[in-house]
Design an enzyme around this catalytic site. Structure first.
Site, PDB file in Angstrom:
ATOM      1  N   LYS A 118      39.693  34.169  37.128  1.00 11.08           N
ATOM      2  CA  LYS A 118      40.063  35.202  37.728  1.00 11.08           C
ATOM      3  C   LYS A 118      39.097  35.810  38.986  1.00 11.08           C
ATOM      4  O   LYS A 118      39.565  35.165  40.094  1.00 11.08           O
ATOM      5  CB  LYS A 118      40.009  36.483  36.692  1.00 11.08           C
ATOM      6  N   HIS A 138      38.886  39.252  32.138  1.00 12.39           N
ATOM      7  CA  HIS A 138      39.293  40.163  33.227  1.00 12.39           C
ATOM      8  C   HIS A 138      38.249  41.052  33.416  1.00 12.39           C
ATOM      9  O   HIS A 138      38.242  41.931  34.392  1.00 12.39           O
ATOM     10  CB  HIS A 138      40.416  40.853  32.741  1.00 12.39           C
ATOM     11  N   SER A 160      44.175  42.715  29.025  1.00  9.58           N
ATOM     12  CA  SER A 160      44.869  42.512  30.274  1.00  9.58           C
ATOM     13  C   SER A 160      46.411  43.389  30.368  1.00  9.58           C
ATOM     14  O   SER A 160      47.027  43.263  31.327  1.00  9.58           O
ATOM     15  CB  SER A 160      45.197  41.123  30.427  1.00  9.58           C
TER      16      SER A 160
HETATM   17  C1  LIG Z   1      41.552  37.564  27.642  1.00  9.65           C
HETATM   18  C2  LIG Z   1      41.851  35.998  28.177  1.00  9.65           C
HETATM   19  N1  LIG Z   1      41.257  35.034  27.598  1.00  9.65           N
HETATM   20  C3  LIG Z   1      41.585  33.747  28.101  1.00  9.65           C
HETATM   21  C4  LIG Z   1      42.445  33.263  29.025  1.00  9.65           C
HETATM   22  C5  LIG Z   1      42.685  31.921  29.273  1.00  9.65           C
HETATM   23  O1  LIG Z   1      42.204  31.761  30.811  1.00  9.65           O
HETATM   24  P1  LIG Z   1      42.837  30.504  31.428  1.00  9.65           P
HETATM   25  O2  LIG Z   1      43.935  31.283  32.155  1.00  9.65           O
HETATM   26  O3  LIG Z   1      41.622  30.537  32.723  1.00  9.65           O
HETATM   27  O4  LIG Z   1      43.273  29.330  31.018  1.00  9.65           O
HETATM   28  C6  LIG Z   1      43.313  34.628  29.711  1.00  9.65           C
HETATM   29  C7  LIG Z   1      44.253  34.263  30.648  1.00  9.65           C
HETATM   30  O5  LIG Z   1      44.839  34.828  31.260  1.00  9.65           O
HETATM   31  C8  LIG Z   1      42.964  35.828  29.220  1.00  9.65           C
HETATM   32  O6  LIG Z   1      43.486  36.942  29.511  1.00  9.65           O
END
Ligand SMILES: Cc1ncc(COP(=O)(O)O)c(C=O)c1O
Length: 397
Positions: free
Chosen positions: A222, A190, A162
């Site tokens: 997302k 993502h 990200s």
């Molecule tokens: C790669 C990744 N894994 C897990 C998460 C955690 O997800 P959540 O925001 O749904 O708690 C994120 C959050 O941005 C993320 O970018």
């Protein structure tokens, strides 16, 4: 009977713009109406553990749908994406196990790895030589001091990173994990719903077999515009996690409107709603991504990541420009995430654009205005001029 709270909650889920909502939900009337029609309980929150009375029929239907979408035997859902990683990795590995983690993995993966008590080694971002060297060393030397073989070796990677916009080199990672008999944990937060012809993520993008990934993880926050996370894989895996993972045993199950939202958006991507809306949006996202990346490159900006990645980091470099850029964008009504240290190295500050299928060409063009506008206000000329002045080099004999 639907309550006013549920209607409000669904409206917020479907109509409020969120950064990161790649292909779906933003102003998606189908999802809003589908949720209203299918919601079967008048609850907004359901405070019960999934393992006790918390699992309603619709939770099970959602998990079956997720398994079908991912192309795996079984899937299970959790109320929070972050906890899906941080609470499930400790259930899968422990003392005497080795975790090989990409240096740019998300904090939830890092926390999960640390909580597991396993030995952690970090390989260079998306660098297969570095990963292979660590795998080879792990097999040759085994555990420190005793030199016993590792009980388990788990590779942790993400689908799209990200902050970098890079797509994992999945075919090579799978080849390595097979050669060295390791396990693979793939976080598709993502990439699910955003990559591949069917929107099924990075596995779909490379045309691979989902069974080659041992643990398929992703979030509903997302592309699905909802909340929570999932784990998909073999039935033994999900059954084991249902009784061993803290987030399955001790956490409240997902709220009913969120479950409806996930079912609606997933059906939409899969084309099970009887329309081509989902496919069209995945296609639109791919087109928007290519267009936006091409425009920024033509303007001379330095952008990171893979050409097909809807996460587009644009380099600002100097920490002082982070705030100025964010404010200038806000003046133009453009929502952009600006990122600096410690999320990036101190001299690699950047702005991160997350492209959505709901963006129109006009909207994208608002960002890709003539570079002079950026130069006047935020002195970003050095990027532009540098590329412009170097462009003559390609014309030299
Ligand atoms: C790669 C990744 N894994 C897990 C998460 C955690 O997800 P959540 O925001 O749904 O708690 C994120 C959050 O941005 C993320 O970018």
């Amino acid at each position: 009977m639907i309550t006013l709270y549920q209607i409000l909650f669904l409206f917020i889920l479907t109509y409020c713009y969120k950064v990161n909502v790649y292909p779906f939900l933003y102003k998606n009337k189908f999802c809003f109406l589908y949720c209203l029609r299918h919601i079967k309980t008048n609850l907004v929150f359901y405070i019960a553990f999934a393992t006790r009375s918390g699992n309603l029929d619709r939770h099970e239907e959602m998990e079956e749908l997720a398994a079908k979408f991912l192309g795996v035997e079984s899937a299970m859902a959790f109320g929070m994406g972050f906890a899906t990683n941080s609470m499930n990795i400790p259930a899968l590995t422990g003392k005497g196990c080795l975790i090989l983690s990409d240096e740019l993995n998300h904090a939830s993966l890092v926390l999960g790895a640390r909580l597991s008590g396993s030995t952690i080694r970090v390989f260079k971002h998306n660098n297969m030589q570095s990963l292979e060297k660590m795998l080879r060393d792990a097999i040759v030397h085994g555990q420190p001091r005793t030199h016993r073989p590792w009980k388990k070796i788990l590779i942790l990677v993400e689908g799209i990173y990200s902050m970098e916009g890079s797509i994992v080199r999945l075919p090579e990672v799978i080849a390595l994990k097979k050669r060295y008999r390791a396990y693979l944990y793939l976080d598709e937060a993502h990439s699910i719903g955003a990559l591949g012809p069917g929107g099924r993520g990075v596995v779909d993008y490379f045309g691979l077999d989902p069974r080659d990934v041992d643990v398929m993880m992703g979030t509903f926050t997302k592309s699905f515009g909802a909340a929570g996370g999932y784990i998909g894989g073999r039935r033994e895996l999900t059954e084991y996690l249902r009784s061993h993972s803290h987030s399955a045993v001790y956490a409240a199950s997902m709220s009913p409107p969120v479950v409806e939202q996930i079912i609606a958006s997933m059906k939409c991507i899969m084309g099970e709603d009887g329309t081509t809306l989902g496919r069209d949006r995945v296609q639109q996202l791919a087109e928007n991504t290519l267009y936006f990346r091409r425009r920024l490159t033509e303007m001379g900006f330095i952008i990171y990541g893979n050409n097909d990645s809807p996460v587009v980091p644009m380099m600002l470099y100097m920490p002082a420009k982070i705030g100025a850029f964010g404010r200038e964008m806000l003046k133009r009504n453009i929502g952009v995430v600006v990122v600096g240290f410690p999320a990036t190295p101190i001299i690699e500050s950047r702005a991160r654009f997350c492209i959505s299928a709901a963006h129109t060409k006009d909207m994208l063009d608002t960002v890709t205005v003539p570079p002079s506008l950026y130069n006047d206000t935020i002195s970003m000329c050095f990027l532009y001029q540098q590329t412009a002045s170097l462009s003559f080099l390609s014309k030299l004999p």
